[in-house]
Each structure stands twice: as structure tokens, then as C-alpha cells.
Design a protein around this motif. Structure first.
Motif, PDB file in Angstrom:
ATOM      1  N   GLY A   1      27.515  -0.788  31.867  1.00 48.68           N
ATOM      2  CA  GLY A   1      28.534  -1.697  31.349  1.00 48.68           C
ATOM      3  C   GLY A   1      29.475  -1.033  30.371  1.00 48.68           C
ATOM      4  N   ASN A   2      29.531   0.323  30.402  1.00 43.19           N
ATOM      5  CA  ASN A   2      30.401   1.110  29.509  1.00 43.19           C
ATOM      6  C   ASN A   2      30.029   0.954  28.028  1.00 43.19           C
ATOM      7  N   VAL A   3      28.740   0.751  27.779  1.00 45.92           N
ATOM      8  CA  VAL A   3      28.212   0.736  26.405  1.00 45.92           C
ATOM      9  C   VAL A   3      27.332   1.966  26.250  1.00 45.92           C
ATOM     10  N   TRP A   4      27.508   2.689  25.150  1.00 49.08           N
ATOM     11  CA  TRP A   4      26.829   3.967  24.940  1.00 49.08           C
ATOM     12  C   TRP A   4      26.114   3.978  23.598  1.00 49.08           C
ATOM     13  N   LEU A   5      25.005   4.710  23.534  1.00 48.93           N
ATOM     14  CA  LEU A   5      24.258   4.901  22.281  1.00 48.93           C
ATOM     15  C   LEU A   5      24.376   6.346  21.834  1.00 48.93           C
ATOM     16  N   VAL A   6      24.607   6.544  20.545  1.00 49.55           N
ATOM     17  CA  VAL A   6      24.570   7.891  19.959  1.00 49.55           C
ATOM     18  C   VAL A   6      23.870   7.803  18.607  1.00 49.55           C
ATOM     19  N   GLY A   7      23.306   8.917  18.175  1.00 52.85           N
ATOM     20  CA  GLY A   7      22.636   8.970  16.878  1.00 52.85           C
ATOM     21  C   GLY A   7      21.565  10.035  16.872  1.00 52.85           C
ATOM     22  N   GLY A   8      21.036  10.321  15.700  1.00 48.22           N
ATOM     23  CA  GLY A   8      19.982  11.320  15.583  1.00 48.22           C
ATOM     24  C   GLY A   8      18.724  10.943  16.323  1.00 48.22           C
ATOM     25  N   TRP A   9      18.559   9.657  16.644  1.00 45.14           N
ATOM     26  CA  TRP A   9      17.379   9.167  17.353  1.00 45.14           C
ATOM     27  C   TRP A   9      17.594   9.073  18.860  1.00 45.14           C
ATOM     28  N   CYS A  10      18.798   9.388  19.319  1.00 46.82           N
ATOM     29  CA  CYS A  10      19.163   9.203  20.726  1.00 46.82           C
ATOM     30  C   CYS A  10      18.992  10.473  21.549  1.00 46.82           C
ATOM     31  N   TRP A  11      17.863  11.106  21.392  1.00 51.13           N
ATOM     32  CA  TRP A  11      17.530  12.259  22.217  1.00 51.13           C
ATOM     33  C   TRP A  11      16.021  12.446  22.147  1.00 51.13           C
ATOM     34  N   ASP A  12      15.492  13.396  22.891  1.00 48.78           N
ATOM     35  CA  ASP A  12      14.053  13.592  22.941  1.00 48.78           C
ATOM     36  C   ASP A  12      13.652  14.683  21.941  1.00 48.78           C
ATOM     37  N   GLY A  13      13.597  14.309  20.667  1.00 52.65           N
ATOM     38  CA  GLY A  13      13.243  15.266  19.630  1.00 52.65           C
ATOM     39  C   GLY A  13      13.203  14.606  18.269  1.00 52.65           C
ATOM     40  N   MET A  14      12.970  15.428  17.230  1.00 58.02           N
ATOM     41  CA  MET A  14      12.951  14.937  15.857  1.00 58.02           C
ATOM     42  C   MET A  14      14.268  14.241  15.530  1.00 58.02           C
ATOM     43  N   VAL A  15      14.188  13.190  14.711  1.00 49.42           N
ATOM     44  CA  VAL A  15      15.382  12.427  14.354  1.00 49.42           C
ATOM     45  C   VAL A  15      16.127  13.186  13.259  1.00 49.42           C
ATOM     46  N   LEU A  16      16.954  14.116  13.706  1.00 49.54           N
ATOM     47  CA  LEU A  16      17.683  14.999  12.803  1.00 49.54           C
ATOM     48  C   LEU A  16      19.132  15.123  13.274  1.00 49.54           C
ATOM     49  N   LEU A  17      19.958  15.851  12.508  1.00 42.33           N
ATOM     50  CA  LEU A  17      21.382  15.919  12.809  1.00 42.33           C
ATOM     51  C   LEU A  17      21.687  16.499  14.184  1.00 42.33           C
ATOM     52  N   GLU A  18      20.841  17.367  14.691  1.00 45.67           N
ATOM     53  CA  GLU A  18      21.103  17.943  16.006  1.00 45.67           C
ATOM     54  C   GLU A  18      21.102  16.851  17.072  1.00 45.67           C
ATOM     55  N   GLY A  19      20.293  15.816  16.887  1.00 47.32           N
ATOM     56  CA  GLY A  19      20.306  14.700  17.818  1.00 47.32           C
ATOM     57  C   GLY A  19      21.647  13.983  17.827  1.00 47.32           C
ATOM     58  N   CYS A  20      22.326  13.944  16.673  1.00 47.45           N
ATOM     59  CA  CYS A  20      23.660  13.345  16.612  1.00 47.45           C
ATOM     60  C   CYS A  20      24.631  14.102  17.505  1.00 47.45           C
ATOM     61  N   LEU A  21      24.588  15.435  17.418  1.00 49.16           N
ATOM     62  CA  LEU A  21      25.490  16.257  18.228  1.00 49.16           C
ATOM     63  C   LEU A  21      25.128  16.163  19.704  1.00 49.16           C
ATOM     64  N   SER A  22      23.840  16.189  20.009  1.00 49.51           N
ATOM     65  CA  SER A  22      23.404  16.135  21.400  1.00 49.51           C
ATOM     66  C   SER A  22      23.809  14.829  22.069  1.00 49.51           C
ATOM     67  N   SER A  23      23.597  13.704  21.382  1.00 51.06           N
ATOM     68  CA  SER A  23      23.925  12.404  21.978  1.00 51.06           C
ATOM     69  C   SER A  23      25.432  12.200  22.083  1.00 51.06           C
ATOM     70  N   ALA A  24      26.194  12.689  21.100  1.00 50.57           N
ATOM     71  CA  ALA A  24      27.656  12.583  21.175  1.00 50.57           C
ATOM     72  C   ALA A  24      28.197  13.429  22.324  1.00 50.57           C
ATOM     73  N   THR A  25      27.617  14.615  22.520  1.00 51.31           N
ATOM     74  CA  THR A  25      28.033  15.480  23.617  1.00 51.31           C
ATOM     75  C   THR A  25      27.726  14.839  24.961  1.00 51.31           C
ATOM     76  N   ARG A  26      26.598  14.117  25.039  1.00 52.39           N
ATOM     77  CA  ARG A  26      26.246  13.424  26.282  1.00 52.39           C
ATOM     78  C   ARG A  26      27.335  12.421  26.672  1.00 52.39           C
ATOM     79  N   VAL A  27      27.850  11.665  25.708  1.00 51.66           N
ATOM     80  CA  VAL A  27      28.914  10.704  25.996  1.00 51.66           C
ATOM     81  C   VAL A  27      30.192  11.432  26.414  1.00 51.66           C
ATOM     82  N   ALA A  28      30.521  12.502  25.708  1.00 55.78           N
ATOM     83  CA  ALA A  28      31.719  13.272  26.056  1.00 55.78           C
ATOM     84  C   ALA A  28      31.619  13.807  27.483  1.00 55.78           C
ATOM     85  N   ASN A  29      30.466  14.325  27.856  1.00 57.62           N
ATOM     86  CA  ASN A  29      30.289  14.852  29.213  1.00 57.62           C
ATOM     87  C   ASN A  29      30.417  13.746  30.251  1.00 57.62           C
TER      88      ASN A  29
END
Length: 462
Positions: free
Chosen positions: A420-448
């Protein structure tokens, strides 16, 4: 984009690291396909909102120093995307010299802590520091014991894989993993839990409920790697990411709903109480899971299974608990000409949790996850934030949400990221520790997914 193709409008809800990163990438799309508007409940952008300007008592004329709350550090090996973004923007960072002091909080509130171990980052203090009151023989035995346990755990990180649903049909918690690899209880209680609970900012029990894969992956990727912090504070990052940003401040989003092919965002002005709504082509939720569940009905049930906790960081000048141990520590510190003073970081534990007390050069302390009483008359500032935790159950739910595989015909399957064109991003939105790298990883997923170029990824490949 085609000359007559209309630009798509995107709402980004939340202005932490993930929200600002995805907003930056979309609004700087080389094909200029997106109009981006950001919503924030506070009256300022949230990435740097909890930080504090601390005046230096030793020099009243000096410019106040910005303290990041919570303190944000990052390491080679784990934070590769974050580091590439900082390099792309020219944001300065350095490897600060920390001295970690581990101690047990006494039951009597009038007694001071007494360190049982002190460690200097990258072993910059040689010979190693010895806690006061511990004999050379006792100290050498403790160091040898610690080295054996530490390298045993690191070896297991590389050679003993945690059990996961994907590999063995069952998800292994950290509690189960340390028992399986026979990590000694004394080491777990006095070293493992205080250090990793400080990284995760949670209680010991909550940490032991994490998926073992999280801690093993973090331990493997940060082994023998340097840790850094941004010079001048995360305010520099916020400034770079928010340039030319269109945003609404002081608005509380109350609902995100699919209306036909559009997504409707409804909000209330926190000042005058006026309600409004607007239709968007895409909506990015850059908020904590409890907020996602409150405003987006399809994920209400799933988000209840993602644990969160409330954490405080307190800036104060109450040295009563650590005064003696701090004096002992500084008495052993040796400084070479031109070297900056190290940053003592006291990890003080009881049976349930660990608080970290950072001695800042400006004669103040920053206590994160406080468990010992602090003299209220000496408190300068308190920041409260929501910390997203992990569990074996939440890992499975989040992995389903972010999976790209969909089973046809299964009407009961969980909502997936981008539906439905709704996306989640954040430090918790990846398979790993809830840290800043998760923010970058999830944001990159939306960009891709939206076929948007990630500028620092392109830069790194040149």
C-alpha cells in the motif's frame, strides 16, 4: 522521469536518523521524481533534540559544548554505511580514548563504588590499569581469566553459529547460547552483561532475551575494530541531512490509512489542537514500533510483539558514588605530550542492570540508564527516550515484514514493508542490533525499492 510525469509526494513521519536519511535521499533524487514533506511531533527535529549544551566550568568564556544524548559511537566493521555517509558529507569523527571502569553498585546508598576491572580502549594505557585495593597477584589472575573467557566467546562468534529458525527450525536466545557454549557465569555476570547491556541500553534480563544471532554478529564484526564518535556532536549530521527540508513541526500524526491508491496522513497540531489530513503517494514511518502500532492499523497486533523500554540520560554533577574510583583512575593515567585526556566511562551494575557514567571533560557526568539515586539538586538536564529491544519472537515477525518473498493465495499473511506504499525505517527495521546502522540499512532499502540512487554508495564505488 518523463517530462509530463507528475512528481510523487512522500510523507516521512519522524525526524530521527532514519527519517532524515530517507528524506534526504528522496528529495535529492537525480531524476527529481519526489516531493518530500516531513512530520515531527516535537517543535524541533528529533535527531539532536535530546542533546544538551554544557558550559565548561573551567573556562566560563568558552563556547558551550554540545553533548549527544544518548552518546552515539560507531565502529568499523559494523557501521559501514553510516561511516560512508559521514565521509560523503565530510563530517569529522575520531577515535576517542575511553577508560572503562567496571564496578558493583553497593547496597548502601552512602557507599562509593569500587572497580574490579579497568580497561583502556585500544590498550592506550600501558601497563594496564590496576584497580585500587586489588593485589598484583589477584589482578594478574583476573586478567588471565578475563582473556581466556573473552577469546573463547570471540572464537565462538566465528565458529559456533547460533541456532535460528532459518538454519535449524528454532530461534536461540542469548541466554540459551551462552549456556550452550559454556561461557562461565562469573564472566557473564561481571563482564559480558555490563558491557553489552550498556550497548543495548536495557536490563540484563532483556538482553538475555535477545536473539543470540544479534550479539554474535555484533561481536564478530567489531572484533579488533576501532570505535569512533562524531566531533562536535550529531547536530552536524542533522544540519547536513535537513538542508532545504520541508517539514511540519509540532504535529502529532494520529492515523495513516490507505485510501484507494493513495495513503492518507491525519494529524493534530500540538499547539492549537486543529486536525488536518492529506493524501500522499508514499508514506515512510520513521518512528518506534509502539507509535507505528498506534497510527497504522495493519501493524497494530504485530507491533505489540516488539518490546520497547523507556530510558533516561541524566547530565549532573553528583560525583558521590564514583569520586574515589575516579581519583584512583586518574592517578594512574599517563599522558604523552599533545595527547587529549581520556574519557572515563564507569559501568556500575547491580544484579538486574548496568548504568554507564561518562566523565565529561567539562566537569560533568552523563549517566545513562540510571539505577542508583542521583542528587536532584545537582541534576542539570534529563533526556527521556524510547529504546526498541529485541526478542526471538520479534525477530521472526520483523523478518517476515521485511521479507521480499510473498506466498500467493495466503490471505492471512502478515503485512509486508511497502504494501500500500507504506514503508518502515529505523534502527529496529533490520535483522540486527537496534543501532544507527539499522537506520541507514532500512532507509537504503526504501531508496532501492523506489529506484533512488544512494549518493554515498556511489561515491564509495568510484
Amino acid at each position: 522521469m518523463e517530462a509530463n510525469e507528475p512528481r510523487k509526494n512522500v510523507a516521512v513521519i519522524g525526524t530521527g536518523m532514519a527519517g532524515l536519511v530517507v528524506a534526504y535521499m528522496l528529495r535529492n533524487d537525480p531524476r527529481r521524481r519526489f516531493e518530500v514533506e516531513v512530520f515531527e511531533k516535537q517543535d524541533k527535529l528529533s535527531l539532536d533534540s535530546a542533546s544538551y549544551n554544557l558550559a565548561n566550568q573551567n573556562d566560563g568564556s568558552a563556547k558551550p559544548e554540545r553533548l549527544d544524548l544518548p552518546m552515539r559511537t560507531f565502529a568499523d566493521g559494523y557501521y559501514e554505511s553510516l561511516k560512508r555517509m559521514y565521509d560523503y558529507f565530510g563530517i569529522p569523527y575520531d577515535s576517542l580514548r575511553f577508560i572503562y571502569s567496571l564496578s558493583i553498585l553497593p547496597d548502601n546508598a552512602t557507599r562509593q563504588t569500587s572497580p574490579y576491572y579497568m580497561h583502556s580502549s585500544n590498550n592506550h594505557q600501558l601497563p594496564p590499569l590496576r584497580p585500587q585495593g586489588l593485589s598484583w597477584t589477584g589482578w594478574l589472575i583476573e586478567v588471565c581469566y578475563l582473556a581466556i573467557c573473552y577469546y573463547w566467546f570471540k572464537a565462538c562468534c566465528f565458529f559456533v553459529a547460533p541456532k535460528t529458525v532459518e538454519s535449524s527450525g528454532t530461534e536461540e536466545s542469548l541466554r540459551q547460547y551462552v549456556k550452550r557454549i559454556m561461557l562461565p557465569n562469573y564472566y557473564v555476570k561481571h563482564y559480558f552483561l555490563p558491557v553489552f547491556a550498556s550497548v543495548a541500553t536495557c536490563s540484563h534480563d532483556a538482553l538475555m532475551d535477545f536473539p543470540a544471532l544479534d550479539l554474535v554478529g555484533y561481536g564478530r564484526r567489531t572484533f579488533r575494530k576501532k570505535h569512533y564518535t562524531v566531533l562536535g556532536g550529531v547536530q552536524q549530521v542533522e544540519k547536513k541531512l535537513s538542508e532545504d527540508l520541508t517539514y511540519k513541526l509540532g504535529v502529532k500524526v494520529t492515523a495513516v490509512e490507505n485510501i484507494g491508491t493513495k495513503v492518507q496522513v491525519s494529524w493534530t497540531d500540538t499547539h492549537d489542537g486543529q486536525s488536518s489530513s492529506q493524501l500522499f503517494d508514499h508514506v515512510v514511518l520513521a518512528v518506534t514500533p509502539d507509535v507505528v502500532g498506534a497510527i497504522f492499523q495493519p501493524l497494530r497486533s504485530a507491533m505489540n510483539a516488539v518490546p520497547t523500554t523507556t530510558v533516561q540520560s541524566v547530565v549532573h554533577r553528583d560525583f558521590s558514588r564514583i569520586q574515589d574510583s575516579s581519583r584512583c583512575l586518574w592517578a594512574q593515567v599517563s599522558l604523552n605530550h599533545g595527547e587529549s585526556a581520556p574519557h572515563p566511562l564507569h559501568m556500575c551494575s547491580n544484579a538486574a542492570a548496568t548504568e554507564t557514567v561518562h566523565e565529561h571533560p567539562s566537569s560533568a557526568l552523563i549517566t545513562t540508564y540510571p539505577i542508583a539515586p542521583i542528587d536532584s539538586g545537582k541534576v542539570l538536564y534529563t533526556a527521556t527516550f524510547t529504546r526498541v529491544l529485541r526478542s526471538c519472537t520479534s525477530r521472526q515477525i520483523l523478518n517476515q515484514i521485511f521479507s521480499q518473498q510473498k506466498t500467493g493465495g495466503d490471505k492471512s499473511q502478515l503485512w509486508r514493508n511497502g504494501d500500500g506504499n507504506v514503508w518502515l525505517v529505523g534502527g529496529w527495521c533490520w535483522d540486527g542490533m537496534v543501532l544507527l546502522e539499522g537506520c541507514l540499512s532500512s532507509a537504503t532499502r526504501v531508496a532501492n525499492a523506489l529506484d533512488v540512487e544512494v549518493p554515498w554508495m556511489k561515491e564509495s564505488s568510484l
